[in-house]
Design a protein around this motif. Structure first.
Motif, PDB file in Angstrom:
ATOM      1  N   LEU A   4      -0.455  -2.348 -29.497  1.00 50.54           N
ATOM      2  CA  LEU A   4      -0.971  -3.045 -28.320  1.00 50.54           C
ATOM      3  C   LEU A   4      -1.343  -1.991 -27.280  1.00 50.54           C
ATOM      4  N   ILE A   5      -2.632  -1.835 -27.051  1.00 51.47           N
ATOM      5  CA  ILE A   5      -3.127  -0.856 -26.083  1.00 51.47           C
ATOM      6  C   ILE A   5      -3.816  -1.632 -24.973  1.00 51.47           C
ATOM      7  N   GLU A   6      -3.223  -1.619 -23.795  1.00 53.65           N
ATOM      8  CA  GLU A   6      -3.758  -2.412 -22.693  1.00 53.65           C
ATOM      9  C   GLU A   6      -3.993  -1.540 -21.474  1.00 53.65           C
ATOM     10  N   GLY A   7      -4.861  -2.009 -20.600  1.00 56.26           N
ATOM     11  CA  GLY A   7      -5.150  -1.272 -19.386  1.00 56.26           C
ATOM     12  C   GLY A   7      -6.484  -1.679 -18.809  1.00 56.26           C
ATOM     13  N   GLY A   8      -6.870  -1.001 -17.741  1.00 52.51           N
ATOM     14  CA  GLY A   8      -8.084  -1.366 -17.032  1.00 52.51           C
ATOM     15  C   GLY A   8      -9.306  -0.596 -17.475  1.00 52.51           C
ATOM     16  N   ARG A   9     -10.375  -0.803 -16.741  1.00 46.62           N
ATOM     17  CA  ARG A   9     -11.659  -0.167 -17.035  1.00 46.62           C
ATOM     18  C   ARG A   9     -11.546   1.350 -16.882  1.00 46.62           C
ATOM     19  N   GLY A  10     -12.261   2.073 -17.737  1.00 48.76           N
ATOM     20  CA  GLY A  10     -12.284   3.528 -17.637  1.00 48.76           C
ATOM     21  C   GLY A  10     -11.113   4.225 -18.306  1.00 48.76           C
ATOM     22  N   SER A  11     -10.250   3.454 -18.982  1.00 49.27           N
ATOM     23  CA  SER A  11      -9.057   4.048 -19.596  1.00 49.27           C
ATOM     24  C   SER A  11      -9.317   4.593 -20.993  1.00 49.27           C
ATOM     25  N   ALA A  12     -10.497   4.337 -21.547  1.00 51.74           N
ATOM     26  CA  ALA A  12     -10.917   4.845 -22.868  1.00 51.74           C
ATOM     27  C   ALA A  12     -10.157   4.201 -24.021  1.00 51.74           C
ATOM     28  N   LYS A  13      -9.540   3.045 -23.800  1.00 48.76           N
ATOM     29  CA  LYS A  13      -8.769   2.428 -24.890  1.00 48.76           C
ATOM     30  C   LYS A  13      -9.680   1.992 -26.039  1.00 48.76           C
TER      31      LYS A  13
ATOM     32  N   GLY B  90      -5.331  -2.741 -14.636  1.00 42.34           N
ATOM     33  CA  GLY B  90      -4.932  -3.545 -15.792  1.00 42.34           C
ATOM     34  C   GLY B  90      -3.736  -4.435 -15.529  1.00 42.34           C
ATOM     35  N   LEU B  91      -3.560  -4.884 -14.289  1.00 48.22           N
ATOM     36  CA  LEU B  91      -2.451  -5.782 -13.966  1.00 48.22           C
ATOM     37  C   LEU B  91      -2.886  -7.223 -14.144  1.00 48.22           C
ATOM     38  N   PRO B  92      -1.961  -8.112 -14.544  1.00 45.26           N
ATOM     39  CA  PRO B  92      -2.323  -9.527 -14.733  1.00 45.26           C
ATOM     40  C   PRO B  92      -2.864 -10.149 -13.457  1.00 45.26           C
ATOM     41  N   LEU B  93      -3.621 -11.225 -13.635  1.00 42.38           N
ATOM     42  CA  LEU B  93      -4.305 -11.876 -12.530  1.00 42.38           C
ATOM     43  C   LEU B  93      -3.527 -13.022 -11.889  1.00 42.38           C
ATOM     44  N   GLU B  94      -2.278 -13.257 -12.306  1.00 43.43           N
ATOM     45  CA  GLU B  94      -1.630 -14.504 -11.939  1.00 43.43           C
ATOM     46  C   GLU B  94      -1.421 -14.676 -10.441  1.00 43.43           C
ATOM     47  N   GLN B  95      -1.453 -13.603  -9.664  1.00 43.88           N
ATOM     48  CA  GLN B  95      -1.241 -13.734  -8.233  1.00 43.88           C
ATOM     49  C   GLN B  95      -2.546 -13.964  -7.468  1.00 43.88           C
TER      50      GLN B  95
ATOM     51  N   THR C 128      -6.585  -4.343 -28.352  1.00 42.52           N
ATOM     52  CA  THR C 128      -6.931  -3.695 -27.084  1.00 42.52           C
ATOM     53  C   THR C 128      -7.282  -4.789 -26.090  1.00 42.52           C
ATOM     54  N   MET C 129      -6.793  -4.645 -24.847  1.00 36.46           N
ATOM     55  CA  MET C 129      -6.933  -5.763 -23.920  1.00 36.46           C
ATOM     56  C   MET C 129      -6.701  -5.346 -22.471  1.00 36.46           C
ATOM     57  N   ASN C 130      -7.145  -6.223 -21.568  1.00 38.85           N
ATOM     58  CA  ASN C 130      -6.766  -6.198 -20.157  1.00 38.85           C
ATOM     59  C   ASN C 130      -6.384  -7.635 -19.832  1.00 38.85           C
ATOM     60  N   ARG C 131      -5.106  -7.938 -19.926  1.00 40.11           N
ATOM     61  CA  ARG C 131      -4.667  -9.335 -19.897  1.00 40.11           C
ATOM     62  C   ARG C 131      -4.881  -9.988 -18.539  1.00 40.11           C
TER      63      ARG C 131
ATOM     64  N   MET D 252      -8.451  -5.343  -3.054  1.00 34.23           N
ATOM     65  CA  MET D 252      -7.291  -4.784  -3.735  1.00 34.23           C
ATOM     66  C   MET D 252      -6.905  -5.615  -4.960  1.00 34.23           C
ATOM     67  N   ALA D 253      -7.061  -6.940  -4.886  1.00 33.40           N
ATOM     68  CA  ALA D 253      -6.705  -7.801  -6.019  1.00 33.40           C
ATOM     69  C   ALA D 253      -7.593  -7.496  -7.219  1.00 33.40           C
ATOM     70  N   ASP D 254      -8.901  -7.340  -6.976  1.00 32.37           N
ATOM     71  CA  ASP D 254      -9.819  -6.988  -8.063  1.00 32.37           C
ATOM     72  C   ASP D 254      -9.476  -5.605  -8.627  1.00 32.37           C
ATOM     73  N   TYR D 255      -9.176  -4.666  -7.743  1.00 35.49           N
ATOM     74  CA  TYR D 255      -8.822  -3.310  -8.175  1.00 35.49           C
ATOM     75  C   TYR D 255      -7.584  -3.324  -9.078  1.00 35.49           C
ATOM     76  N   ASN D 256      -6.571  -4.084  -8.679  1.00 36.28           N
ATOM     77  CA  ASN D 256      -5.333  -4.148  -9.461  1.00 36.28           C
ATOM     78  C   ASN D 256      -5.588  -4.641 -10.875  1.00 36.28           C
ATOM     79  N   HIS D 257      -6.473  -5.627 -11.022  1.00 35.43           N
ATOM     80  CA  HIS D 257      -6.734  -6.159 -12.364  1.00 35.43           C
ATOM     81  C   HIS D 257      -7.764  -5.320 -13.115  1.00 35.43           C
ATOM     82  N   ILE D 258      -8.928  -5.118 -12.502  1.00 36.70           N
ATOM     83  CA  ILE D 258     -10.038  -4.469 -13.215  1.00 36.70           C
ATOM     84  C   ILE D 258      -9.710  -3.031 -13.573  1.00 36.70           C
ATOM     85  N   TRP D 259      -9.092  -2.300 -12.649  1.00 30.41           N
ATOM     86  CA  TRP D 259      -8.895  -0.866 -12.853  1.00 30.41           C
ATOM     87  C   TRP D 259      -7.467  -0.490 -13.230  1.00 30.41           C
TER      88      TRP D 259
END
Length: 448
Positions: free
Chosen positions: A36-45, A219-224, A161-164, A210-217
């Motif tokens: 399971l390889i997860e993370g945001g944009r630009g991480s090269a996963k 790779g944090l969940p969007l639930e908040q 591979t994912m960004n949940r 900041m909310a978009d940054y946390n998820h898109i870059w």
């Protein structure tokens, strides 16, 4: 510079120039069966997995399936990635629209979609050495439960591979606690190969939202997110809710969400009152038969077994004739139609009434959840506002199916049950056997 020195010291081929944080994918590949390889944009996963698969295919004969939920999506993205890498490193692969074949080793890479309605058609996966599912945040639990046991060739591997989107993502929940899973979370500033243009884009996103940054870059969940119905911590608390052993009415409600299209489930739930204010999602029964006579028979059998105060069910679309028939057969049957006028005039329709009642129950600590599928679907439920009236709505089933590749059958069944508890109190009894709304703490703020 340190990364280049490390790669040189390890004598890795140029194609395996990947972030050091992802080196375990290479060096520990034989230790695990799940990745399971997860993370945001630009991480090269995605790039890193693509490079590693092409490298393996040059060393020995392997059969690889690359998937996303929609097959055309993977062909236009992952196939394009493979083509670029094959051209860049002058690899000896023959590329066609449907597969990639190595001319010497005979390795085959092919592509498949894993849409919920199509997962029963998984022929050809049994002999796969590697299954790679990209953008795995769109894969449903039902798909995971079908796909994973299918990859059973000795020493076969599954890579996600994912960004949940949500904390309780189906793939994440399946993988993260397993001893046979290598889990790596990586972000763009852990990728020494991340282009400066992407780094600048990330910093600009951080400045603006900041909310978009946390998820898109990150790779944090969007639930908040502000447009989500309820925070994941309230849903998690509802799973572990305790209640006082106080005298209370013995009420129960049966709720029914009926299948409206292929791939959907019929879901029946039993909600039981456990204290003066707490209700428990006590039982959940599902079936997938499309025959209306079978559905009516199952519902009547459950009604006789559960003996609820009343039954509330989905009377939209194909559910309408079934619910009308049940109303003519059983006592205390309520037809729920989500698009009808709301009881609460701040809301856009009855469906919003129901889900905002669920939100209030969860945030007040009045609802005990037991069904994992219900909890998972509640996490991605979103609100939206009408620009004309300012009234609140809930994302409809078609929009949710487009985003999540499943219908929120479990959450909708719960919602209808809670709607019934809120807006049909005449069917509920207090501890003296009388219908008396004022005896319920839950309803003290409502004017019925």
């Amino acid at each position: 510079m340190q990364t280049k020195k490390l790669i040189a010291a390890l004598k890795l081929p140029t194609i395996l120039n990947i972030p050091p944080k992802l080196f375990p994918l290479i060096f520990d590949f034989n230790k695990y069966s799940l990745f399971l390889i997860e993370g945001g944009r630009g991480s090269a996963k995605t790039h890193s997995v693509g490079r590693f698969i092409l490298y393996l295919g040059e060393q020995r004969k392997i059969k690889v399936c690359c998937g996303r939920v929609i097959k055309d999506s993977v062909k236009h993205s992952v196939l394009a990635l493979f083509k670029d890498l094959i051209d860049e490193f002058k690899l000896d692969y023959d590329v066609s629209e449907n597969q990639i074949v190595h001319r010497k080793t005979g390795s085959v890479i092919f592509f498949k979609g894993f849409r919920e309605q199509e997962i029963v058609n998984i022929k050809g996966l049994e002999g796969v050495d590697i299954l790679w599912i990209d953008e795995a945040e769109t894969v449903t639990k039902r798909a995971v439960d079908v796909i994973v046991p299918t990859i059973r060739k000795p020493n076969s591997k599954i890579i996600f591979t994912m960004n949940r989107y949500v904390k309780s993502d189906a793939v994440y929940q399946h993988c993260v606690s397993r001893s046979n899973c290598l889990h790596i979370h990586i972000i763009y500033f852990e990728n020494p190969f991340c282009p400066q243009k992407l780094i600048d884009e990330a910093e600009e996103c951080k400045r603006l939202n900041m909310a978009d940054y946390n998820h898109i870059w990150l790779g944090l969940p969007l639930e908040q997110g502000t447009n989500y119905l309820v925070a994941s911590d309230r849903i998690e608390a509802a799973k572990n809710l305790k209640w006082n052993n106080e005298r209370h009415p013995n009420n129960s409600v049966m709720a029914l969400d009926l299948s409206a299209s292929g791939g959907d489930l019929c879901v029946a739930k039993r909600l039981i009152q456990r204290s003066m204010s707490v209700w428990e999602e006590a039982e959940t029964i599902t079936w997938s038969e499309a025959d209306t006579d079978i559905t009516k028979g199952k519902v009547m059998n459950l009604y006789a077994k559960w003996k609820p105060n009343f039954l509330i069910g989905d009377a939209d679309g194909l559910g309408y004739p079934i619910m009308c028939s049940l109303k003519n057969t059983l006592e205390n049957v309520v037809l729920f139609r989500g698009a009808l006028q709301p009881k609460n005039l701040s809301n856009g329709n009855a469906r919003a009434d129901g889900y905002l009642a669920v939100k209030e129950m969860l945030e007040s600590g009045f609802l005990k959840l037991n069904c994992q599928n219900t909890a998972r679907q509640l996490e991605y439920m979103k609100t939206k506002w009408s620009p004309n009236s300012g009234k609140v709505y809930i994302l409809d089933k078609k929009e949710i199916r487009k985003e999540q590749n499943e219908s929120p059958d479990f959450a909708d069944a719960l919602m209808m049950g809670i709607y019934g508890i809120y807006y049909y109190p005449q069917y509920l009894l207090n501890d003296t056997g009388r219908n008396n709304l004022q005896d319920f703490k839950l309803f003290t703020e409502f004017d019925e």
